[in-house]
Scaffold this motif. Structure first.
Motif, PDB file in Angstrom:
ATOM      1  N   UNK A 216       0.823  -1.206   0.000  1.00 60.32           N
ATOM      2  CA  UNK A 216       0.000   0.000   0.000  1.00 60.32           C
ATOM      3  C   UNK A 216       0.862   1.262   0.000  1.00 60.32           C
ATOM      4  N   UNK A 217       1.977   1.223   0.710  1.00 58.95           N
ATOM      5  CA  UNK A 217       2.838   2.398   0.847  1.00 58.95           C
ATOM      6  C   UNK A 217       3.595   2.714  -0.431  1.00 58.95           C
ATOM      7  N   UNK A 218       4.008   1.675  -1.172  1.00 60.45           N
ATOM      8  CA  UNK A 218       4.875   1.891  -2.341  1.00 60.45           C
ATOM      9  C   UNK A 218       4.239   1.406  -3.641  1.00 60.45           C
ATOM     10  N   UNK A 219       2.929   1.423  -3.707  1.00 60.68           N
ATOM     11  CA  UNK A 219       2.256   0.918  -4.905  1.00 60.68           C
ATOM     12  C   UNK A 219       2.438   1.826  -6.106  1.00 60.68           C
ATOM     13  N   UNK A 220       3.008   3.025  -5.919  1.00 63.16           N
ATOM     14  CA  UNK A 220       3.290   3.908  -7.051  1.00 63.16           C
ATOM     15  C   UNK A 220       4.722   3.760  -7.556  1.00 63.16           C
ATOM     16  N   UNK A 221       5.468   2.804  -7.016  1.00 55.60           N
ATOM     17  CA  UNK A 221       6.844   2.560  -7.456  1.00 55.60           C
ATOM     18  C   UNK A 221       6.892   1.315  -8.334  1.00 55.60           C
ATOM     19  N   UNK A 222       7.270   1.504  -9.592  1.00 51.91           N
ATOM     20  CA  UNK A 222       7.356   0.363 -10.513  1.00 51.91           C
ATOM     21  C   UNK A 222       8.421  -0.628 -10.057  1.00 51.91           C
ATOM     22  N   UNK A 223       9.533  -0.095  -9.507  1.00 56.48           N
ATOM     23  CA  UNK A 223      10.590  -0.979  -9.013  1.00 56.48           C
ATOM     24  C   UNK A 223      10.103  -1.864  -7.884  1.00 56.48           C
ATOM     25  N   UNK A 224       9.239  -1.339  -7.028  1.00 58.56           N
ATOM     26  CA  UNK A 224       8.655  -2.140  -5.952  1.00 58.56           C
ATOM     27  C   UNK A 224       7.695  -3.181  -6.534  1.00 58.56           C
ATOM     28  N   UNK A 225       6.864  -2.759  -7.494  1.00 57.22           N
ATOM     29  CA  UNK A 225       5.819  -3.651  -7.998  1.00 57.22           C
ATOM     30  C   UNK A 225       6.382  -4.831  -8.771  1.00 57.22           C
ATOM     31  N   UNK A 226       7.428  -4.606  -9.601  1.00 59.38           N
ATOM     32  CA  UNK A 226       7.931  -5.774 -10.330  1.00 59.38           C
ATOM     33  C   UNK A 226       8.623  -6.751  -9.387  1.00 59.38           C
ATOM     34  N   UNK A 227       9.184  -6.253  -8.295  1.00 54.06           N
ATOM     35  CA  UNK A 227       9.763  -7.167  -7.303  1.00 54.06           C
ATOM     36  C   UNK A 227       8.669  -7.943  -6.569  1.00 54.06           C
ATOM     37  N   UNK A 228       7.525  -7.291  -6.318  1.00 50.69           N
ATOM     38  CA  UNK A 228       6.405  -8.002  -5.715  1.00 50.69           C
ATOM     39  C   UNK A 228       5.883  -9.074  -6.679  1.00 50.69           C
ATOM     40  N   UNK A 229       5.830  -8.738  -7.973  1.00 55.93           N
ATOM     41  CA  UNK A 229       5.430  -9.738  -8.969  1.00 55.93           C
ATOM     42  C   UNK A 229       6.418 -10.907  -8.980  1.00 55.93           C
ATOM     43  N   UNK A 230       7.701 -10.602  -8.859  1.00 61.82           N
ATOM     44  CA  UNK A 230       8.729 -11.650  -8.786  1.00 61.82           C
ATOM     45  C   UNK A 230       8.505 -12.533  -7.563  1.00 61.82           C
ATOM     46  N   UNK A 231       8.120 -11.912  -6.437  1.00 60.10           N
ATOM     47  CA  UNK A 231       7.855 -12.674  -5.214  1.00 60.10           C
ATOM     48  C   UNK A 231       6.651 -13.604  -5.401  1.00 60.10           C
ATOM     49  N   UNK A 232       5.623 -13.118  -6.124  1.00 66.17           N
ATOM     50  CA  UNK A 232       4.502 -14.006  -6.448  1.00 66.17           C
ATOM     51  C   UNK A 232       4.990 -15.185  -7.307  1.00 66.17           C
ATOM     52  N   UNK A 233       5.936 -14.901  -8.194  1.00 62.46           N
ATOM     53  CA  UNK A 233       6.506 -15.980  -8.998  1.00 62.46           C
ATOM     54  C   UNK A 233       7.260 -16.990  -8.142  1.00 62.46           C
TER      55      UNK A 233
END
Length: 418
Positions: A216-233
């Motif tokens: 929620x805090x960093x949902x506007x950071x693309x660098x954060x989001x692709x790492x979260x997607x990687x974590x889902x992977x």
């Protein structure tokens, strides 16, 4: 020593101490009796007295008994303390026995994580060091990657060690709304996520939880989001439950799509969106599977434009080409009906991409050699296929992907031998 044994020991010591007390009392009574018989009487003294009637002796007997009882209590207290200490020691020894195997496993995992001298597979590559530019804040840096798929279009992942956005000297526009303090905090968070991601399964799970807590805090950071997607992977690769796999792939796809929408100039965002489309293809209808196939190819091509020297992107492209070349007649007809023209590719195109990955990084992946061998086999080049299998066999399996590649080799080799 069990509790019942401890209890018997205490009762035995109490009985022994009581026996000793009785013996001492009997001895003193016998001695007093002899004194009474043979001791003289002094009649010429003003106050006659007899030893038998001397009141001090009775008082002395009572004091002796009390003293012995006190010593018994002290002995019992010390014995009880000793038994408690022995029990504690036994528990500590048991804890050490249980901890030693876990410590050995942890050390082995850490050593395997650091064994980046010899390239064994895409999952073992050193994470490139990055610099902190505190004046500009944090950038969406690239990092060592790994992920696994058990179907669809992607089965392994390690991205390039090329220049990061930070080293290129610009800051991602998606992080420009953060304050300097928030950028530094985000940078440290992403560094922790990268470090945990390159570790054991438990550390990957910890990375996933860490990122999820800060979404929620960093949902506007693309660098954060692709790492979260990687974590889902990562979670997709670690779980065996089909429903959980589907959920991880679905959530990861949405997160990666948001990362692409925030900043389309980051290769990792396109890469992970493509990979999540590949993961989702395991659970979709033929219609959606083909749609995800188109999305996969579109975003892998975009990622390759942004990072042209990444061998993994060529490996993924080769996998896509190989899968499309193997499409059934029904799947091609459905694609033609839905999209006008079905996706097309050949075994030769797949081979060229696998060979390109090998050219960029020789010995890149055990699985890459397996697919090179498959392509050569389908093209009728048996000798080249055997050579690729031999090279793949020379790479020791060190992770799940390598173990899967080993199984495919076992099935492939008999068909190549006369």
């Amino acid at each position: 020593m069990t509790y019942s044994e401890n209890k018997r020991l205490i009762f035995g010591l109490m009985a022994g101490a009581a026996g000793i007390t009785l013996v001492i009392l009997w001895y003193r009574k016998t001695k007093e009796h002899k004194k009474a018989v043979y001791s003289p009487t002094f009649s010429n003294l003003d106050k006659n007295f007899d030893l038998i009637d001397f009141p001090y002796d009775a008082h002395n007997d009572q004091g002796t008994v009390m003293l012995l009882q006190g010593r018994q209590l002290q002995i019992l207290e010390k014995l009880n303390g000793l038994l408690v200490s022995v029990d504690k020691l036994k528990k500590e020894v048991q804890s050490l026995k249980e901890a030693i195997p876990k410590l050995e496993e942890r050390v082995r995992n850490e050593l395997e994580g650091k064994a980046d001298v010899r390239r064994a597979s895409p999952l073992h590559r050193a994470t490139k060091k990055r610099k902190v530019e505190t004046a500009q804040g944090v950038t969406d840096t690239t990092s060592s990657e790994e992920a696994e798929s058990e179907g669809g279009y992607a089965t392994a992942h390690t991205d390039t060690e090329g220049e990061s956005e930070e080293e290129k000297g610009w800051i991602s526009s998606s992080a420009s709304t953060l304050t300097p303090e928030e950028k530094i905090e985000l940078f440290n968070l992403l560094q922790d996520a990268d470090r945990l991601h390159s570790g054991s399964d438990n550390e990957k799970t910890e990375s996933y939880k860490l990122l999820l807590e800060n979404e929620e805090k960093y949902r506007t950071s693309a660098g954060f989001l692709w790492r979260l997607a990687r974590a889902y992977g990562d979670m997709f690769g670690m779980t065996a439950d089909a429903e959980q796999k589907r959920n991880y792939a679905s959530e990861g796809k949405l997160v990666a799509e948001n990362a692409v929408n925030l900043d389309s100039s980051i290769a990792e965002s396109h890469q992970w969106f493509a990979m999540m489309c590949g993961y989702m293809s395991q659970f979709e209808t033929i219609q959606n599977k083909i749609k995800n196939g188109y999305l996969f190819k579109e975003h892998i091509d975009k990622a390759r434009e942004l990072r042209p020297q990444d061998p993994f992107l060529y490996y993924l492209t080769g996998r896509w080409c190989y899968e499309v070349a193997q499409l059934s007649w029904l799947e091609k007809k459905v694609a033609a009906a839905l999209f006008g023209t079905p996706p097309t590719s050949t075994i030769h195109e797949a081979l060229q991409n696998f060979l390109k990955a090998e050219e960029i990084h020789p010995g890149y992946s055990k699985y890459n050699y397996v697919y090179i061998a498959k392509c050569y086999k389908d093209l009728g080049q048996r000798n080249n296929a055997l050579k690729s299998c031999e090279t793949a066999l020379s790479i020791l399996p060190v992770n799940k992907e390598d173990e899967e590649a080993e199984k495919e080799l076992e099935m492939l080799l008999p068909s190549l031998k006369l």
